[in-house]
Motif scaffolding. Structure first.
Motif, PDB file in Angstrom:
ATOM      1  N   ARG A  67     -11.880   0.921   6.596  1.00 22.11           N
ATOM      2  CA  ARG A  67     -10.382   0.863   6.805  1.00 22.11           C
ATOM      3  C   ARG A  67     -10.146   1.998   7.970  1.00 22.11           C
ATOM      4  N   LEU A 110      -4.494  -0.301  -3.301  1.00 26.28           N
ATOM      5  CA  LEU A 110      -3.837  -1.346  -2.980  1.00 26.28           C
ATOM      6  C   LEU A 110      -3.242  -2.258  -3.670  1.00 26.28           C
ATOM      7  N   SER A 169      -6.042   2.401   2.407  1.00 30.46           N
ATOM      8  CA  SER A 169      -5.054   2.423   3.609  1.00 30.46           C
ATOM      9  C   SER A 169      -4.563   3.655   3.943  1.00 30.46           C
ATOM     10  N   CYS A 181       0.857  -1.270  -0.071  1.00 30.70           N
ATOM     11  CA  CYS A 181       0.014   0.064  -0.081  1.00 30.70           C
ATOM     12  C   CYS A 181       0.816   1.116  -0.065  1.00 30.70           C
ATOM     13  N   CYS A 182       0.577   1.957  -1.057  1.00 30.64           N
ATOM     14  CA  CYS A 182      -0.401   1.792  -2.025  1.00 30.64           C
ATOM     15  C   CYS A 182       0.316   2.347  -3.292  1.00 30.64           C
ATOM     16  N   ARG A 210      -2.892  -4.546   9.445  1.00 35.24           N
ATOM     17  CA  ARG A 210      -2.161  -3.384   9.679  1.00 35.24           C
ATOM     18  C   ARG A 210      -1.740  -2.819  10.970  1.00 35.24           C
ATOM     19  N   MET A 248      -8.093  -7.438   6.461  1.00 34.83           N
ATOM     20  CA  MET A 248      -8.494  -5.852   6.738  1.00 34.83           C
ATOM     21  C   MET A 248      -9.998  -5.889   6.889  1.00 34.83           C
TER      22      MET A 248
END
Length: 252
Positions: free
Chosen positions: A211, A172, A191, A165-166, A218, A207
């Motif tokens: 987000r 992504l 993200s 990312c990213c 993450r 995930m």
């Protein structure tokens, strides 16, 4: 004199015979009454017996389903909105996890907290709250478990995948290719945390769809690159079952 006594003997024999026949007749009628009474009792209790058999069969089916096929789970947080909302009940296919190796990118999975993923949340109901009936229904899988340390997220990467990312467009990347994520909550980025990891063998990178409000892989990059073991997966969520107004199948 002997001839005069014979008629009396025959009359006595006939009297005894008639008495025996009368006794047998009365005994037969009493037996028939008892049989009729037993049949009437059986007829009265038959609906109850049928109901008990039906309830017992349903109980067995519920236990088998909960143990080996499908279980309901309550959603306690907003990490998967707008796909799944707080308070939704989702149905989880547990057969998928039993087969092993069948999970794919985009699947929504429920897994056991590997440690430190689930924090104290006041929206989670204590397991014993709700009384005996709720506890019984929950134990059978007819109501979702509450107070359990289960986590629900979406699979982003499987064994061997490289996730980054990213890219320059803010998308992504999986194995060098940008990923379309129509499920990400509207108005949020894939993200805001930059990372690049490779998923170890037998593990998943997961995930939440929301987000900005998801503590997912993450947040645990220092532990196995933030991945979770496939063996901790309870199953794949395939439908929102409650409330009925939101009933639908969950896709990728």
């Amino acid at each position: 004199m002997g001839r005069r006594r014979r008629p009396r003997a025959r009359r006595a024999d006939r009297t005894r015979a008639e008495g025996c026949q009368s006794s047998r007749g009365e005994g037969g009628r009493a037996e028939r009454r008892r049989r009729a009474q037993r049949a009437a009792r059986r007829a009265r209790t038959r609906p109850l017996r049928d109901l008990l058999r039906l309830a017992g069969g349903a109980l067995v089916v519920a236990v088998l389903l909960k143990s080996f096929a499908v279980e309901a789970f309550a959603i306690p947080s907003a990490s998967m909105s707008d796909t799944i909302l707080v308070g939704d009940r989702v149905l989880v296919d547990k057969v998928t996890s039993l087969r092993g190796g069948q999970l794919q990118r985009g699947d929504i999975v429920v897994f056991d907290d590997p440690g430190g993923w689930v924090t104290a949340d006041p929206s989670r109901t204590a397991a014993g709250e709700g009384g005996i009936l709720r506890s019984a229904l929950t134990g059978l899988g007819l109501l979702p478990r509450a107070g359990e340390r289960d986590v629900i997220k979406r699979v982003i990467g499987v064994s061997g995948d490289t996730i980054e990312c990213c890219n320059a467009d803010g998308r992504l990347m999986v194995n060098g290719e940008p990923v379309d994520e129509p499920y990400v909550k509207t108005g949020t980025q894939p993200s805001e945390i930059p990372f690049e990891i490779k998923v170890p063998e037998g593990r998943l990178f997961v995930m939440g769809d929301n987000r900005l409000q998801s503590s997912d892989s993450r947040a645990h990059l220092t532990q196995e690159n933030g991945t979770v073991a496939e063996e901790t997966v309870v199953g794949r969520a395939f439908a929102v079952a409650w409330p009925l107004s939101r009933w639908r199948l969950l896709g990728k």
